[in-house]
Design an enzyme around this catalytic site. Structure first.
Site, PDB file in Angstrom:
ATOM      1  N   LYS A  71       0.732  -1.240   0.079  1.00  0.00           N
ATOM      2  CA  LYS A  71       0.076  -0.078   0.102  1.00  0.00           C
ATOM      3  C   LYS A  71       1.003   1.338   0.019  1.00  0.00           C
ATOM      4  CE  LYS A  71      -3.812  -2.078   2.288  1.00  0.00           C
ATOM      5  NZ  LYS A  71      -4.634  -2.481   3.725  1.00  0.00           N
TER       6      LYS A  71
ATOM      7  N   GLN B  38      -4.506  -1.377   9.740  1.00  0.00           N
ATOM      8  CA  GLN B  38      -4.435  -2.438   9.012  1.00  0.00           C
ATOM      9  C   GLN B  38      -5.157  -3.331   9.895  1.00  0.00           C
ATOM     10  OE1 GLN B  38      -3.649  -3.227   5.931  1.00  0.00           O
ATOM     11  NE2 GLN B  38      -4.123  -5.451   6.248  1.00  0.00           N
TER      12      GLN B  38
ATOM     13  N   ASP C   1     -10.875   3.354   4.262  1.00  0.00           N
ATOM     14  CA  ASP C   1     -11.343   1.916   4.098  1.00  0.00           C
ATOM     15  C   ASP C   1     -12.903   1.917   3.974  1.00  0.00           C
ATOM     16  OD1 ASP C   1      -9.372  -0.145   4.168  1.00  0.00           O
ATOM     17  OD2 ASP C   1      -8.908  -0.019   6.161  1.00  0.00           O
TER      18      ASP C   1
HETATM   19  N1  GUN Z   1      -7.192  -6.511   6.148  1.00  0.00           N
HETATM   20  C1  GUN Z   1      -7.348  -7.089   5.098  1.00  0.00           C
HETATM   21  N2  GUN Z   1      -8.022  -6.231   4.194  1.00  0.00           N
HETATM   22  C2  GUN Z   1      -8.122  -5.166   4.784  1.00  0.00           C
HETATM   23  C3  GUN Z   1      -8.339  -3.951   4.151  1.00  0.00           C
HETATM   24  O1  GUN Z   1      -8.969  -3.770   3.003  1.00  0.00           O
HETATM   25  N3  GUN Z   1      -8.088  -2.894   4.901  1.00  0.00           N
HETATM   26  C4  GUN Z   1      -7.702  -3.037   6.299  1.00  0.00           C
HETATM   27  N4  GUN Z   1      -7.504  -1.816   6.933  1.00  0.00           N
HETATM   28  N5  GUN Z   1      -7.145  -4.206   6.536  1.00  0.00           N
HETATM   29  C5  GUN Z   1      -7.352  -5.318   5.908  1.00  0.00           C
END
Ligand code: GUN
Length: 277
Positions: free
Chosen positions: A48, A92, A115
């Site tokens: 990311k 995350q 998100d």
């Molecule tokens: N863990 C797995 N997928 C995601 C996501 O799309 N966003 C976040 N913040 N954590 C995750």
């Protein structure tokens, strides 16, 4: 049979975002907060942050120890809420079990919730008035658009009812005029439901769960699964080789949903930035 090439779609989306960013004097900023040492999470966070830099965003990667307290993590989020160079905040998941993840997610101001997990942004999506929507389901819709799949009146079956994928995916399909079934651990005979689906989204986290016996001739499958096999290779929730002669289109793993999720995260960050202008 069409392969839905998420990798190339994501590349194009990132190119468009990079072009758009050039017109601004201050770059959009994304903060990614990682807690603990989960291997998979570390890889996702690195990807990311790298994607951010590539499109000309400012990226702030914050790594906290697994024994951080709820209060410390809340004040970290608060600090980012108040930071004017940060337009998007991503915490995350999963978080360590002693942390109340819901309280952390709700602490992010909805304007920076890239998100789309906060109740305000989930609510807006549910009312078909989306502001920032969860990245993976939004990416899936873009993938279906790319093969000109008209969702109106289609029967969609989602396997998995998580807050990250299954639930917001159901809302996206509903908003697009499809009819939706969401299957989960308590669902009786999932196979009987997928068998009559026009579109299947597999997000169960079970390697090769979906095979040709689960699939109607000509169906479209989107595979959201990311499963590590013992030999280190990655596989989805769908037995690709087994279903490939039955489906009309399918997204591969890797190179399908994964890169799209990250590209949509960048798009959401740009949306948050532009809303503030
Ligand atoms: N863990 C797995 N997928 C995601 C996501 O799309 N966003 C976040 N913040 N954590 C995750």
């Amino acid at each position: 049979m069409k392969i839905i090439d998420g990798k190339t779609l994501a590349e194009n989306l990132r190119k468009n975002i990079a072009n758009e960013v050039k017109q601004y004097s201050r770059p959009p900023g994304l903060a990614v907060l990682l807690v603990g040492d989960d291997q998979a999470s570390q890889v996702y966070v690195r990807n990311k942050s790298r994607a951010c830099v590539e499109v000309g965003f400012y990226s702030d990667q914050i790594h906290k120890s697994a024994n951080i307290t709820q209060e410390e993590l809340l004040s970290e989020v608060q600090r980012l809420n108040e930071n004017n160079n940060i337009d998007g905040i991503l915490v995350q998941l999963p978080l360590p079990s002693h942390i109340d993840a819901n309280e952390i997610i709700e602490a992010i101001i909805p304007e920076k919730d890239v998100d789309g997990f906060s109740s305000e942004n989930v609510g807006k999506l549910s009312l078909n008035k989306p502001f920032i929507s969860p990245c993976t389901p939004k990416g899936v819709i873009k993938m279906l658009d790319s093969i000109k799949c008209d969702l109106r009146g289609k029967d969609c079956v989602i396997i998995g009812a998580s807050n990250i994928v299954g639930r917001p995916m159901a809302m996206e399909f509903l908003n697009a005029g499809a009819t939706v079934q969401v299957c989960h651990k308590e669902t009786k005979d999932i196979k009987q439901k997928t068998k009559s689906a026009d579109i299947i989204v597999a997000a169960a986290g079970v390697a090769n769960l979906v095979n040709s016996e689960w699939v109607k001739e000509g169906a479209v499958i989107i595979d959201v699964g990311i499963n590590r096999l013992e030999d280190g290779s990655m596989t989805g929730d769908v037995d690709f080789d087994d279903v490939k002669d039955t489906v009309s289109a399918i997204s591969p793993v890797p190179g399908g949903v994964g890169p799209m999720t990250i590209a949509v995260l960048l798009e959401n960050t740009l949306t948050a930035y532009q809303a503030k202008l």
